[in-house]
Design a protein around this motif. Structure first.
Motif, PDB file in Angstrom:
ATOM      1  N   UNK A 154      38.759   9.880 -16.474  1.00 39.02           N
ATOM      2  CA  UNK A 154      38.863  10.959 -15.491  1.00 39.02           C
ATOM      3  C   UNK A 154      39.720  12.114 -16.012  1.00 39.02           C
ATOM      4  N   UNK A 155      40.728  11.768 -16.835  1.00 39.81           N
ATOM      5  CA  UNK A 155      41.651  12.776 -17.374  1.00 39.81           C
ATOM      6  C   UNK A 155      40.962  13.567 -18.484  1.00 39.81           C
ATOM      7  N   UNK A 156      39.977  14.349 -18.112  1.00 40.32           N
ATOM      8  CA  UNK A 156      39.232  15.158 -19.076  1.00 40.32           C
ATOM      9  C   UNK A 156      38.673  16.354 -18.315  1.00 40.32           C
ATOM     10  N   UNK A 157      38.331  17.404 -19.060  1.00 35.47           N
ATOM     11  CA  UNK A 157      37.829  18.608 -18.390  1.00 35.47           C
ATOM     12  C   UNK A 157      36.416  18.375 -17.859  1.00 35.47           C
ATOM     13  N   UNK A 158      36.008  19.239 -16.930  1.00 36.64           N
ATOM     14  CA  UNK A 158      34.699  19.070 -16.280  1.00 36.64           C
ATOM     15  C   UNK A 158      33.560  19.146 -17.293  1.00 36.64           C
ATOM     16  N   UNK A 159      33.711  19.973 -18.349  1.00 38.04           N
ATOM     17  CA  UNK A 159      32.603  20.072 -19.308  1.00 38.04           C
ATOM     18  C   UNK A 159      32.426  18.789 -20.117  1.00 38.04           C
ATOM     19  N   UNK A 160      33.505  18.041 -20.306  1.00 35.16           N
ATOM     20  CA  UNK A 160      33.380  16.739 -20.999  1.00 35.16           C
ATOM     21  C   UNK A 160      32.694  15.741 -20.060  1.00 35.16           C
ATOM     22  N   UNK A 161      33.036  15.796 -18.793  1.00 32.91           N
ATOM     23  CA  UNK A 161      32.354  14.905 -17.836  1.00 32.91           C
ATOM     24  C   UNK A 161      30.862  15.241 -17.822  1.00 32.91           C
ATOM     25  N   UNK A 162      30.558  16.541 -17.854  1.00 34.20           N
ATOM     26  CA  UNK A 162      29.150  16.956 -17.866  1.00 34.20           C
ATOM     27  C   UNK A 162      28.454  16.454 -19.130  1.00 34.20           C
ATOM     28  N   UNK A 163      29.153  16.494 -20.267  1.00 34.68           N
ATOM     29  CA  UNK A 163      28.586  15.978 -21.518  1.00 34.68           C
ATOM     30  C   UNK A 163      28.177  14.510 -21.321  1.00 34.68           C
ATOM     31  N   UNK A 164      29.046  13.745 -20.682  1.00 31.56           N
ATOM     32  CA  UNK A 164      28.741  12.325 -20.453  1.00 31.56           C
ATOM     33  C   UNK A 164      27.552  12.170 -19.510  1.00 31.56           C
ATOM     34  N   UNK A 165      27.520  12.975 -18.468  1.00 32.36           N
ATOM     35  CA  UNK A 165      26.388  12.898 -17.531  1.00 32.36           C
ATOM     36  C   UNK A 165      25.068  13.200 -18.233  1.00 32.36           C
ATOM     37  N   UNK A 166      25.081  14.232 -19.074  1.00 34.24           N
ATOM     38  CA  UNK A 166      23.868  14.680 -19.774  1.00 34.24           C
ATOM     39  C   UNK A 166      23.405  13.664 -20.810  1.00 34.24           C
ATOM     40  N   UNK A 167      24.336  12.876 -21.339  1.00 36.27           N
ATOM     41  CA  UNK A 167      23.998  11.963 -22.435  1.00 36.27           C
ATOM     42  C   UNK A 167      24.048  10.489 -22.026  1.00 36.27           C
ATOM     43  N   UNK A 168      23.755  10.222 -20.763  1.00 36.29           N
ATOM     44  CA  UNK A 168      23.604   8.831 -20.315  1.00 36.29           C
ATOM     45  C   UNK A 168      24.902   8.076 -20.123  1.00 36.29           C
ATOM     46  N   UNK A 169      26.032   8.796 -20.007  1.00 35.15           N
ATOM     47  CA  UNK A 169      27.308   8.112 -19.852  1.00 35.15           C
ATOM     48  C   UNK A 169      27.923   8.322 -18.487  1.00 35.15           C
ATOM     49  N   UNK A 170      29.194   7.992 -18.368  1.00 31.88           N
ATOM     50  CA  UNK A 170      29.851   8.108 -17.059  1.00 31.88           C
ATOM     51  C   UNK A 170      31.340   8.374 -17.208  1.00 31.88           C
ATOM     52  N   UNK A 171      31.990   8.527 -16.050  1.00 27.53           N
ATOM     53  CA  UNK A 171      33.437   8.725 -15.960  1.00 27.53           C
ATOM     54  C   UNK A 171      34.058   7.385 -15.569  1.00 27.53           C
ATOM     55  N   UNK A 172      35.294   7.155 -15.976  1.00 25.94           N
ATOM     56  CA  UNK A 172      36.024   5.999 -15.429  1.00 25.94           C
ATOM     57  C   UNK A 172      37.448   6.437 -15.106  1.00 25.94           C
ATOM     58  N   UNK A 173      38.144   5.616 -14.347  1.00 30.62           N
ATOM     59  CA  UNK A 173      39.579   5.846 -14.131  1.00 30.62           C
ATOM     60  C   UNK A 173      40.311   4.580 -14.566  1.00 30.62           C
ATOM     61  N   UNK A 174      41.633   4.620 -14.450  1.00 27.31           N
ATOM     62  CA  UNK A 174      42.400   3.446 -14.880  1.00 27.31           C
ATOM     63  C   UNK A 174      42.147   2.250 -13.972  1.00 27.31           C
ATOM     64  N   UNK A 175      41.582   2.465 -12.788  1.00 26.25           N
ATOM     65  CA  UNK A 175      41.349   1.320 -11.901  1.00 26.25           C
ATOM     66  C   UNK A 175      39.939   0.742 -12.028  1.00 26.25           C
ATOM     67  N   UNK A 176      39.074   1.361 -12.815  1.00 26.73           N
ATOM     68  CA  UNK A 176      37.722   0.781 -12.949  1.00 26.73           C
ATOM     69  C   UNK A 176      37.198   0.837 -14.380  1.00 26.73           C
ATOM     70  N   UNK A 177      38.090   1.021 -15.362  1.00 26.61           N
ATOM     71  CA  UNK A 177      37.636   1.198 -16.746  1.00 26.61           C
ATOM     72  C   UNK A 177      36.834  -0.014 -17.233  1.00 26.61           C
ATOM     73  N   UNK A 178      37.240  -1.222 -16.836  1.00 26.36           N
ATOM     74  CA  UNK A 178      36.508  -2.404 -17.325  1.00 26.36           C
ATOM     75  C   UNK A 178      35.091  -2.462 -16.743  1.00 26.36           C
ATOM     76  N   UNK A 179      34.957  -2.138 -15.457  1.00 24.66           N
ATOM     77  CA  UNK A 179      33.624  -2.156 -14.822  1.00 24.66           C
ATOM     78  C   UNK A 179      32.748  -1.053 -15.443  1.00 24.66           C
ATOM     79  N   UNK A 180      33.379   0.078 -15.734  1.00 27.64           N
ATOM     80  CA  UNK A 180      32.632   1.194 -16.331  1.00 27.64           C
ATOM     81  C   UNK A 180      32.163   0.829 -17.741  1.00 27.64           C
ATOM     82  N   UNK A 181      33.033   0.184 -18.517  1.00 24.20           N
ATOM     83  CA  UNK A 181      32.621  -0.208 -19.882  1.00 24.20           C
ATOM     84  C   UNK A 181      31.513  -1.250 -19.815  1.00 24.20           C
ATOM     85  N   UNK A 182      31.614  -2.155 -18.847  1.00 28.70           N
ATOM     86  CA  UNK A 182      30.554  -3.167 -18.684  1.00 28.70           C
ATOM     87  C   UNK A 182      29.229  -2.472 -18.375  1.00 28.70           C
ATOM     88  N   UNK A 183      29.277  -1.487 -17.483  1.00 29.62           N
ATOM     89  CA  UNK A 183      28.067  -0.715 -17.161  1.00 29.62           C
ATOM     90  C   UNK A 183      27.527  -0.069 -18.438  1.00 29.62           C
TER      91      UNK A 183
END
Ligand code: 13P
Ligand code: SF4
Length: 390
Positions: A154-183
């Motif tokens: 989550x600690x990243x600028x909006x354009x980096x989040x958009x990069x992840x959205x555009x390239x099949x990825x996602x955002x995580x935070x410190x409370x869900x990083x493991x679930x996000x990596x599993x996804x």
């Protein structure tokens, strides 16, 4: 190597007025010594009524957090922002990337305000879009482009989040990083994760929750050709960690853990996953700010705790729980200077400006970035639910 747009100026090298944007606020910023500040903030908030909703991150100063309608970690605050469609103004007492996420998650008629535009995050500034795109090109060239899934903290600028959205990825935070990596690993056969900007959260989650070895993780240095890695290292890695870190949490040391254990034998060490891996390995418990708070609330009277996270939160917990012994993990570590930019004079100025009909310091993400960043954020919000204590 191509040059990149660095947001911060190395000390003593030239001047750039924009690098200190937000330090001078237009209009009348009340002096910090004004004894009427609390009453002024209360009066302005009352005058705005339901029109305003104030979100406060746990690292905010006491003088500010007392005016928050909701306090939380990054994940909770993102959800809270999305759940307030009726508030005309969202005043975000936190840092820039959080306010950007709130803007992305709120409606077009809602306006998100950050009381001081200089409240950035040094970690978020360690990954710039141009650098990330250069890294992505290098991964494609190394023949692994099809297997990489980008995940951004989550600690990243909006354009980096958009990069992840555009390239099949996602955002995580410190409370869900493991679930996000599993996804992420479920998205492609032989998936590799490109994780930015916090190498420590990435490594701590990959090794402690996903079962990777430390050697399965390589570190991509954006300031070196090809990230400082060989093609073979990139092909063998399961996680490619961006060389970024939190300037506050990165300072906690394993020696501080040893010293406290020697001094207070029954102490429990509780740290945030932005701490270095060697610190997390020595700790008893690790989790987000919300997890830290819930753990202390549930602890028995008389128990002893050392907490490795931002000092405003640790002091507040120590004050709120006089029946428990709560100490700061390392006395050499300071407050988060950017979180501390939001102070009562800025909050008063923001709220009084809104009362007068002027929206100051609005955070507005452009439509194209918002579209793809929302994809990445919504993938996170759709992850199997959990509470901070899971
Ligand atoms: P959380 O509140 O999500 O644990 O994040 C900590 C942080 O560094 C915010 O900047
Ligand atoms: Fe950024 Fe670290 Fe401050 Fe959080 S504590 S806002 S990660 S610098």
């Amino acid at each position: 190597m191509a040059t990149v747009d660095l947001p911060l100026l190395p000390l003593g090298r030239g001047t750039d007025l924009n690098s200190e944007r937000g330090v001078e606020c237009p209009g009348d910023l009340p002096p910090a010594s004004d004894p009427a500040l609390v009453a002024r903030a209360r009066a302005a908030k009352d005058a705005l009524g339901e029109k305003v909703f104030v979100l406060g991150h746990h690292y905010q100063r006491d003088e500010v957090i007392q005016f928050a309608d909701v306090t939380g970690d990054s994940f909770k605050l993102a959800r809270e922002a999305a759940a307030r469609p009726d508030a005309e103004y969202i005043v975000f007492c936190g840092v820039h990337f959080m306010a950007e996420s709130a803007d992305i998650l709120t409606g077009p008629d809602q306006q998100v305000v950050l009381p001081d535009l200089a409240a950035g995050c040094s970690m978020a500034d360690m990954a710039r879009l141009t650098q990330v795109e250069m890294a992505w090109d290098a991964l494609v060239k190394a023949g692994i482009g099809d297997s990489v899934v980008p995940v951004t903290y989550m600690n990243s600028s909006a354009d980096i989040k958009a990069f992840c959205g555009r390239n099949g990825g996602l955002v995580c935070t410190s409370s869900n990083a493991d679930v996000a990596l599993q996804w992420a690993v479920e998205q492609k056969p032989d998936a590799k994760i490109l994780f930015f900007p916090d190498q420590h959260l990435g490594r701590n989650t990959g090794v402690l929750k996903m079962g990777y070895s430390v050697d399965d993780c390589v570190v991509w240095d954006p300031h070196r050709p090809n990230g400082g890695l060989t093609t073979e290292q990139l092909r063998d890695a399961r996680m490619i960690l961006w060389r970024g870190h939190c300037s506050v949490h990165g300072r906690f040391s394993p020696e501080a853990v040893d010293d406290l254990r020697a001094e207070i034998p029954d102490i429990t060490i509780l740290v945030h996953p932005e701490c270095r891996h060697e610190v997390v390995l020595k700790a008893d418990l690790v989790g987000s700010t919300e997890f830290i708070i819930q753990t202390i609330e549930a602890a028995p009277a008389g128990s002893s705790w050392a907490i490795g996270t931002e000092l405003n939160l640790v002091k507040r917990l120590a004050d709120a729980h006089p029946d428990k012994r709560i100490v700061f993990l390392d006395k050499a570590v300071c407050f988060c200077s950017t979180m501390n930019r939001i102070d009562l004079p800025h909050l008063v100025w923001t709220l009084e400006s809104l009362v007068a009909g002027t929206v100051v310091n609005r955070i507005e993400v452009d439509a194209e970035t918002e579209k793809w960043a929302l994809v990445a954020l919504e993938r996170m919000l759709a992850l199997p639910g959990r509470t901070a204590k899971d």
